[in-house]
Scaffold this motif. Structure first.
Motif, short mmCIF file in Angstrom:
data_model
loop_
_atom_site.label_atom_id
_atom_site.label_comp_id
_atom_site.label_asym_id
_atom_site.label_seq_id
_atom_site.Cartn_x
_atom_site.Cartn_y
_atom_site.Cartn_z
N GLY A 98 33.29 38.62 40.46
CA GLY A 98 33.34 40.42 40.52
C GLY A 98 32.05 40.89 40.09
N ILE A 172 39.46 50.46 36.26
CA ILE A 172 40.25 49.53 36.29
C ILE A 172 41.50 49.95 35.95
N THR A 177 41.05 47.27 31.10
CA THR A 177 40.08 46.66 30.03
C THR A 177 39.49 47.30 29.38
C1 PLP Z 1 37.26 44.33 34.00
C2 PLP Z 1 36.25 42.72 34.99
N1 PLP Z 1 35.94 43.23 35.65
C3 PLP Z 1 35.39 42.13 36.47
C4 PLP Z 1 35.22 40.83 35.14
C5 PLP Z 1 34.19 40.02 36.39
O1 PLP Z 1 34.26 38.74 36.13
P1 PLP Z 1 34.42 37.48 37.33
O2 PLP Z 1 32.69 37.69 37.28
O3 PLP Z 1 34.43 36.07 36.45
O4 PLP Z 1 35.11 37.59 38.46
C6 PLP Z 1 35.63 40.71 34.53
C7 PLP Z 1 35.15 39.39 33.33
O5 PLP Z 1 35.51 39.27 32.67
C8 PLP Z 1 36.61 41.65 33.94
O6 PLP Z 1 36.61 41.66 32.74
#
Ligand code: PLP
Length: 395
Positions: A98, A172, A177
């Motif tokens: 992501g 989010i 988070t």
């Molecule tokens: C809120 C949030 N968005 C996106 C990510 C992206 O994770 P990834 O690139 O592993 O999908 C994280 C990873 O910690 C996250 O905490």
């Protein structure tokens, strides 16, 4: 020697020098949930039956830059089912987690001086990335119903007076988070309506959205938007395994094309994309999510029980309905810096609250506790050490 971008802002990914026995720091899945047998079986099948496709670059521009079309199709189908929107593979781009989708969005939509609004608190890495791009980051407070859309509207008016315009909101909205707060349905409608009236884009980070332990599912912002202004980032990192490095963005084809246009790598692993496509095809993914939810629900309870038992008079938090974190507020009598040092000396790592705000002083009396990764039996021992560290940090 270093470029301006490398020097500009302190790095986000800091590791403590001390040994850590109980890592409550990062949002990592429990390694015992990794579906190794299914992945081995599907990897072998894909390599034997789709050898060139799995081990070559993708087909031309589409397969390389947007990613393996069948997986995009599967993901679009999932979104159609969940969100009731008519999306096809042209609405989906595969990314390296992501985080790459978010970086592409910042690159595609923000020039230096442009305005990005974020929740306060939010995932700090996004604030750091946006600041590195020279963007102006506006924090918007959050209450129990999520982002304060009324405050955002006032900020829009103030920005207009300064001759500036908000380009992008990063939210989010589900299991924020670090706070765990989920934006209410009313607020979601208000935000989507505000985006339409003021013509800004909304990036809905939904990487934790599948991990709901109780309460009623809330429709995504994406599902409410008829104007093509909301786009959504999702990932297999939290539900499956971070090392797949497979995330995706879903949105209006023009928004997705904008993300594709600033991409400079040659796409995600064709092999892993095929494995995940098969995984979804065999309905294994939804079943896996049901399984992991049970485990994380139990871990959330274990963490809350331990906090009650070991730290009760010093801490407060709200039970999140999903996600990996408890957002813990410390009693004002606690010296937070001393507490963090004491915790680390005892082998416990938590993430300081200031890492989730553009203005670090805002998060001083808080910390984020990730209950997801540690074995369940280690949660109480770790929180016992945390409780001692808190008690020893009273002013
Ligand atoms: C809120 C949030 N968005 C996106 C990510 C992206 O994770 P990834 O690139 O592993 O999908 C994280 C990873 O910690 C996250 O905490």
């Amino acid at each position: 020697m270093l470029s301006a971008a490398a020097q500009g802002v302190p790095g986000f990914w800091r590791q403590p020098a001390t040994d850590v026995s109980w890592n409550f720091d990062s949002g990592r899945p429990d390694p015992t949930t990794f579906p190794i047998d299914d992945m081995l079986g599907l990897s072998e099948r894909v390599l034997r039956t789709q050898t060139a496709g799995a081990l070559e670059y993708g087909d031309y521009y589409d397969g390389t830059i947007y990613g393996y079309a069948e997986l995009r199709d599967r993901l679009a189908e999932r979104t159609r089912r969940r969100d009731g929107r008519r999306v096809g593979p042209e609405s989906v781009i595969l990314t390296s987690g992501g985080v790459q989708a978010i970086s592409l969005a910042l690159k595609a939509f923000l020039d230096p001086g442009d305005v990005l609004a974020v929740e306060a608190p939010t995932w700090g890495a996004v604030v750091v990335s946006a600041q590195r791009r020279g963007a102006h980051v506006v924090p918007v407070p959050v209450d129990d119903a999520g982002l304060r859309v009324d405050v955002l509207e006032k900020q829009l008016v103030a920005l207009r007076r300064q001759g500036r315009r908000l380009k992008l909101v990063y939210t989010i909205a589900t299991f924020n988070t670090p706070s765990g707060v989920t934006m209410s349905v009313d607020r979601r409608h208000q935000l989507v309506d505000l985006a339409r009236r003021w013509s800004f884009l909304v990036l809905e980070d939904n990487v934790y959205g599948d991990l709901r332990y109780d309460g009623v599912p809330v429709p995504t912002l994406f599902s409410m938007d008829d104007a093509g202004l909301v786009f959504m980032v999702e990932s297999f990192s939290k539900t499956m395994a971070p090392a797949l490095r497979l995330g995706w963005a879903t949105g209006h084809p023009q928004v997705v094309a904008a993300l594709a246009s600033v991409r400079t790598d040659l796409g995600v692993s064709q092999w892993m994309a095929r494995v995940m496509s098969e995984y979804l095809n065999a309905s294994l993914f939804d079943a896996h999510v049901v399984d992991v939810i049970q485990l994380y629900r139990a871990k959330r309870s274990a963490a809350e029980d331990a906090l009650h038992r070991r730290c009760d008079s010093w801490v407060r938090w709200r039970t999140p309905e999903g996600g990996f974190f408890l957002w813990v507020e410390l009693d004002p009598s606690i010296d937070t810096e001393l507490f963090l040092r004491n915790a680390l000396n005892g082998g416990v790592l938590v993430r300081p609250g200031e890492r989730f705000f553009g203005q670090p002083e805002d998060g001083k009396a808080r910390f984020r506790l990730a209950f997801s990764q540690l074995p369940i039996a280690e949660i109480d021992p770790g929180i016992t050490v945390l409780g001692k560290a808190i008690a020893e940090s009273a002013r």
